[in-house]
Design an enzyme around this catalytic site. Sequence first.
Site, PDB file in Angstrom:
ATOM      1  N   ARG A   1      45.560  30.675  57.145  1.00 13.80           N
ATOM      2  CA  ARG A   1      46.372  31.696  56.463  1.00 13.80           C
ATOM      3  C   ARG A   1      46.119  33.065  57.116  1.00 13.80           C
ATOM      4  NH1 ARG A   1      45.033  36.682  53.559  1.00 13.80           N
ATOM      5  NH2 ARG A   1      46.697  37.064  52.057  1.00 13.80           N
ATOM      6  N   VAL A   2      47.170  33.806  57.366  1.00 15.57           N
ATOM      7  CA  VAL A   2      47.056  35.165  57.921  1.00 15.57           C
ATOM      8  C   VAL A   2      47.657  36.135  56.913  1.00 15.57           C
ATOM      9  CG1 VAL A   2      47.815  36.710  59.772  1.00 15.57           C
ATOM     10  CG2 VAL A   2      47.121  34.362  60.301  1.00 15.57           C
ATOM     11  N   GLY A   3      46.947  37.243  56.667  1.00 15.97           N
ATOM     12  CA  GLY A   3      47.427  38.240  55.708  1.00 15.97           C
ATOM     13  C   GLY A   3      47.954  39.487  56.382  1.00 15.97           C
ATOM     14  N   ASP A   4      48.225  40.478  55.564  1.00 14.44           N
ATOM     15  CA  ASP A   4      48.848  41.724  56.051  1.00 14.44           C
ATOM     16  C   ASP A   4      47.962  42.509  57.022  1.00 14.44           C
ATOM     17  OD1 ASP A   4      47.264  42.147  53.513  1.00 14.44           O
ATOM     18  OD2 ASP A   4      47.546  44.227  54.149  1.00 14.44           O
TER      19      ASP A   4
ATOM     20  N   THR B   1      39.212  44.319  51.443  1.00 19.39           N
ATOM     21  CA  THR B   1      39.567  44.752  52.805  1.00 19.39           C
ATOM     22  C   THR B   1      39.072  46.173  53.076  1.00 19.39           C
ATOM     23  OG1 THR B   1      41.522  43.366  52.677  1.00 19.39           O
ATOM     24  CG2 THR B   1      41.647  45.232  54.187  1.00 19.39           C
TER      25      THR B   1
ATOM     26  N   THR C   1      45.450  47.651  51.482  1.00 20.65           N
ATOM     27  CA  THR C   1      44.541  46.640  50.935  1.00 20.65           C
ATOM     28  C   THR C   1      45.203  46.023  49.706  1.00 20.65           C
ATOM     29  OG1 THR C   1      42.475  46.370  49.691  1.00 20.65           O
ATOM     30  CG2 THR C   1      43.329  48.602  49.831  1.00 20.65           C
ATOM     31  N   GLY C   2      44.881  44.754  49.429  1.00 20.08           N
ATOM     32  CA  GLY C   2      45.453  44.126  48.239  1.00 20.08           C
ATOM     33  C   GLY C   2      46.065  42.775  48.561  1.00 20.08           C
TER      34      GLY C   2
HETATM   35  N1  GLY Z   1      45.003  42.377  52.201  1.00 19.73           N
HETATM   36  C1  GLY Z   1      44.204  41.420  52.824  1.00 19.73           C
HETATM   37  C2  GLY Z   1      44.715  40.074  52.737  1.00 19.73           C
HETATM   38  O1  GLY Z   1      45.530  39.740  51.885  1.00 19.73           O
HETATM   39  O2  GLY Z   1      44.329  39.263  53.525  1.00 19.73           O
END
Ligand code: GLY
Length: 299
Positions: free
Chosen positions: A196-199, A168, A219-220
């Site tokens: 799927r949606v991330g942070d 990221t 990030t992570g």
């Molecule tokens: N940190 C980015 C994700 O998990 O999508």
Amino acid sequence: MAPASGRSSSARVPSIVVHGGAGADPLEGRDELRDGVRAAVDAGWHVLASGGAALDAIERAVTVLEDHPRFNAGRGSVLTSAGTVEMDASIMEGDRLECGAVAAVPRIANPISLARKVLDSRGHVLLVGEGALAFARRVGIVECDPEALVTDRQRRRHAAALAQLPGTVGAVALDRHGTVAAATSTGGMSGKLPGRVGDSAVIGAGTYADSSIGGVSCTGDGEAIMRVVLARRTLEYLKDADDPEYAATVAMDLLRDEGRGTGGLIVIDWRGRIAWAHSTPLMPVAWRSPAHPEPVIPF
Ligand code: GLY
């Protein structure tokens, strides 16, 4: 009676920090990573040094990283389990807590600019999938060929089913007017389920800015970061301790102990002090302030 609050209007010394993801491979092409974060921080700095806004500076910096094929955002994004690209991005300015985000968007070369348009629309905060694409068309952002986002590197990794922690990208800046802004953009986790949606799309988790405290881009492991609302929690540590480095370090403990994941983050406080932390082998970082005529690239 309304609560009293305020912020000194005295000019601030601008600063900017960018990251290229906590999942960077330490054994592969550090020079390429250095060139990428240098170009991004320079682009953002150019905006700040000419008196521009933090929001414009971070959008510019993140756009450079999205265009760079080595980072997992825009061109170079990892592939879903279906072999497609779906990207998340968010951006926030800390004066009025205005924010914009997009999630699971395909066919957009610079998702951060689409998130910025959502912010500028002052209506919704988060648009997803086909609705986000319809909004893009309305605001004049043209869709790209989906193949233009896929690099040979990511095709090879997908074919070999190689897991990859998100590389990221993100940026945080303080401008001379005292506004803090933060932005994050990603292709997400490799092999993720479509949808799927991330942070990185979630305000408070992957991105947060409050000009009276500071700004953060994370990030992570997205699921772990969302579990502990990492960006906002980092600013709470910063507010309590008035020490960006301490806040960044304690946030990594939180991510490990309560989030059960790994990652990293960058932070700038309201005075322009910069810090970063990561619990992975490498997170490319670059930063600039008037005290340094050249970008500082500490890796
Ligand atoms: N940190 C980015 C994700 O998990 O999508």
